[in-house]
Design a protein around this motif. Sequence first.
Motif, PDB file in Angstrom:
ATOM      1  N   ILE A 122      43.201  44.609  33.690  1.00 27.06           N
ATOM      2  CA  ILE A 122      44.452  44.028  33.173  1.00 27.06           C
ATOM      3  C   ILE A 122      44.237  43.066  32.010  1.00 27.06           C
ATOM      4  O   ILE A 122      45.180  42.434  31.541  1.00 27.06           O
ATOM      5  CB  ILE A 122      45.231  43.310  34.297  1.00 27.06           C
ATOM      6  N   ALA A 123      43.028  42.986  31.511  1.00 30.74           N
ATOM      7  CA  ALA A 123      42.674  41.988  30.489  1.00 30.74           C
ATOM      8  C   ALA A 123      43.571  42.046  29.256  1.00 30.74           C
ATOM      9  O   ALA A 123      43.821  41.012  28.624  1.00 30.74           O
ATOM     10  CB  ALA A 123      41.208  42.155  30.088  1.00 30.74           C
ATOM     11  N   ASP A 124      44.086  43.205  28.930  1.00 29.62           N
ATOM     12  CA  ASP A 124      44.872  43.336  27.701  1.00 29.62           C
ATOM     13  C   ASP A 124      46.385  43.221  27.918  1.00 29.62           C
ATOM     14  O   ASP A 124      47.161  43.507  27.029  1.00 29.62           O
ATOM     15  CB  ASP A 124      44.548  44.670  27.014  1.00 29.62           C
ATOM     16  N   ASN A 125      46.809  42.776  29.112  1.00 30.10           N
ATOM     17  CA  ASN A 125      48.236  42.705  29.403  1.00 30.10           C
ATOM     18  C   ASN A 125      48.589  41.290  29.882  1.00 30.10           C
ATOM     19  O   ASN A 125      48.260  40.903  31.009  1.00 30.10           O
ATOM     20  CB  ASN A 125      48.614  43.739  30.470  1.00 30.10           C
ATOM     21  N   SER A 126      49.271  40.537  29.052  1.00 30.59           N
ATOM     22  CA  SER A 126      49.588  39.146  29.375  1.00 30.59           C
ATOM     23  C   SER A 126      50.626  39.001  30.490  1.00 30.59           C
ATOM     24  O   SER A 126      50.820  37.909  31.017  1.00 30.59           O
ATOM     25  CB  SER A 126      50.078  38.411  28.121  1.00 30.59           C
ATOM     26  N   CYS A 127      51.292  40.083  30.852  1.00 31.24           N
ATOM     27  CA  CYS A 127      52.262  40.042  31.954  1.00 31.24           C
ATOM     28  C   CYS A 127      51.593  40.176  33.316  1.00 31.24           C
ATOM     29  O   CYS A 127      52.242  39.990  34.344  1.00 31.24           O
ATOM     30  CB  CYS A 127      53.282  41.168  31.805  1.00 31.24           C
ATOM     31  N   LEU A 128      50.316  40.532  33.321  1.00 31.16           N
ATOM     32  CA  LEU A 128      49.597  40.763  34.575  1.00 31.16           C
ATOM     33  C   LEU A 128      48.481  39.746  34.717  1.00 31.16           C
ATOM     34  O   LEU A 128      47.835  39.376  33.748  1.00 31.16           O
ATOM     35  CB  LEU A 128      49.027  42.188  34.608  1.00 31.16           C
ATOM     36  N   LYS A 129      48.256  39.307  35.951  1.00 35.40           N
ATOM     37  CA  LYS A 129      47.235  38.308  36.234  1.00 35.40           C
ATOM     38  C   LYS A 129      46.607  38.631  37.593  1.00 35.40           C
ATOM     39  O   LYS A 129      47.256  39.218  38.455  1.00 35.40           O
ATOM     40  CB  LYS A 129      47.900  36.920  36.261  1.00 35.40           C
ATOM     41  N   ALA A 130      45.375  38.231  37.781  1.00 40.87           N
ATOM     42  CA  ALA A 130      44.711  38.397  39.083  1.00 40.87           C
ATOM     43  C   ALA A 130      44.505  37.028  39.700  1.00 40.87           C
ATOM     44  O   ALA A 130      44.281  36.045  38.990  1.00 40.87           O
ATOM     45  CB  ALA A 130      43.367  39.097  38.907  1.00 40.87           C
ATOM     46  N   THR A 131      44.588  36.962  41.013  1.00 41.10           N
ATOM     47  CA  THR A 131      44.334  35.704  41.707  1.00 41.10           C
ATOM     48  C   THR A 131      43.417  35.929  42.908  1.00 41.10           C
ATOM     49  O   THR A 131      43.511  36.954  43.581  1.00 41.10           O
ATOM     50  CB  THR A 131      45.636  35.010  42.157  1.00 41.10           C
ATOM     51  N   ASN A 132      42.560  34.953  43.130  1.00 39.91           N
ATOM     52  CA  ASN A 132      41.647  34.991  44.273  1.00 39.91           C
ATOM     53  C   ASN A 132      42.086  33.996  45.346  1.00 39.91           C
ATOM     54  O   ASN A 132      41.272  33.538  46.137  1.00 39.91           O
ATOM     55  CB  ASN A 132      40.215  34.691  43.821  1.00 39.91           C
ATOM     56  N   ILE A 133      43.350  33.677  45.395  1.00 39.92           N
ATOM     57  CA  ILE A 133      43.889  32.657  46.295  1.00 39.92           C
ATOM     58  C   ILE A 133      43.472  32.886  47.747  1.00 39.92           C
ATOM     59  O   ILE A 133      43.241  31.938  48.490  1.00 39.92           O
ATOM     60  CB  ILE A 133      45.440  32.575  46.171  1.00 39.92           C
ATOM     61  N   GLU A 134      43.340  34.144  48.166  1.00 43.80           N
ATOM     62  CA  GLU A 134      43.016  34.425  49.565  1.00 43.80           C
ATOM     63  C   GLU A 134      41.530  34.275  49.886  1.00 43.80           C
ATOM     64  O   GLU A 134      41.162  34.256  51.051  1.00 43.80           O
ATOM     65  CB  GLU A 134      43.491  35.824  49.956  1.00 43.80           C
ATOM     66  N   PHE A 135      40.685  34.152  48.866  1.00 41.66           N
ATOM     67  CA  PHE A 135      39.240  34.099  49.115  1.00 41.66           C
ATOM     68  C   PHE A 135      38.840  32.879  49.937  1.00 41.66           C
ATOM     69  O   PHE A 135      37.868  32.920  50.681  1.00 41.66           O
ATOM     70  CB  PHE A 135      38.451  34.116  47.803  1.00 41.66           C
ATOM     71  N   SER A 136      39.582  31.801  49.793  1.00 41.23           N
ATOM     72  CA  SER A 136      39.244  30.566  50.510  1.00 41.23           C
ATOM     73  C   SER A 136      40.094  30.385  51.770  1.00 41.23           C
ATOM     74  O   SER A 136      40.028  29.339  52.410  1.00 41.23           O
ATOM     75  CB  SER A 136      39.437  29.361  49.588  1.00 41.23           C
ATOM     76  N   MET A 137      40.875  31.384  52.115  1.00 41.00           N
ATOM     77  CA  MET A 137      41.742  31.278  53.291  1.00 41.00           C
ATOM     78  C   MET A 137      41.073  31.959  54.485  1.00 41.00           C
ATOM     79  O   MET A 137      40.186  32.795  54.314  1.00 41.00           O
ATOM     80  CB  MET A 137      43.101  31.926  52.977  1.00 41.00           C
ATOM     81  N   PRO A 138      41.505  31.623  55.705  1.00 39.37           N
ATOM     82  CA  PRO A 138      40.953  32.293  56.892  1.00 39.37           C
ATOM     83  C   PRO A 138      41.172  33.804  56.812  1.00 39.37           C
ATOM     84  O   PRO A 138      42.169  34.268  56.260  1.00 39.37           O
ATOM     85  CB  PRO A 138      41.753  31.684  58.052  1.00 39.37           C
ATOM     86  N   LYS A 139      40.218  34.558  57.358  1.00 36.57           N
ATOM     87  CA  LYS A 139      40.293  36.023  57.322  1.00 36.57           C
ATOM     88  C   LYS A 139      40.531  36.557  58.725  1.00 36.57           C
ATOM     89  O   LYS A 139      39.952  36.048  59.671  1.00 36.57           O
ATOM     90  CB  LYS A 139      38.994  36.601  56.756  1.00 36.57           C
TER      91      LYS A 139
END
Length: 190
Positions: free
Chosen positions: A63-80
């Motif tokens: 998605i690097a070339d699309n400013s409307c799209l973003k990635a998040t790792n918010i769940e990486f630090s949450m309980p699994k």
Amino acid sequence: MKIGLFFGSFNPIHVGHLIIANTMATTTDLDQVWFVVSPQNPFKKTKSLLHEFDRLDMVERAIADNSCLKATNIEFSMPKPSYTIDTLVRLGEKYPQHTFRLIMGEDNLEQFANWKNYDKILEYYGLEVYPRPRSTESPFKAHPNVRLVEAPLLDISATFIRDCIRKNRSIRYMVPEVVEEMITRKKFYV
């Protein structure tokens, strides 16, 4: 901003994901779509799941070339395993200036009542729902906080892509070139 959240393992991200995300970002009132890369889906087995940082890297490259799209790792630090409602609450705390809506395939509506606090998701966030093959009717479609979005009917699966890789078949056009190059170089899924 109004942010649509597209949750998934993205194992790997493929053109179906990208087409849906772009459709949501360009045809609805969403300002952006964020890919929420899930370390572990409570409804899926983890046997063939790549490490979360590799999957996040593939999403970011795709998605690097699309400013409307973003990635998040918010769940990486949450309980699994992480549950959608907990992630929504965490995102609201971290980004109080934004409002969030959940993006999901129509086929997920069938099991939506099994989700943790599904009623709170509907009440406080709402759903942007895209069509999926072989979906059945759901009473949730009539909910005032569920919006059915016209989008291409796609039947591309990461499972099929991983199977092609294991069988040494081409995945060209199913994933972005940068993702295919990364899969080949790092020998993912073989």
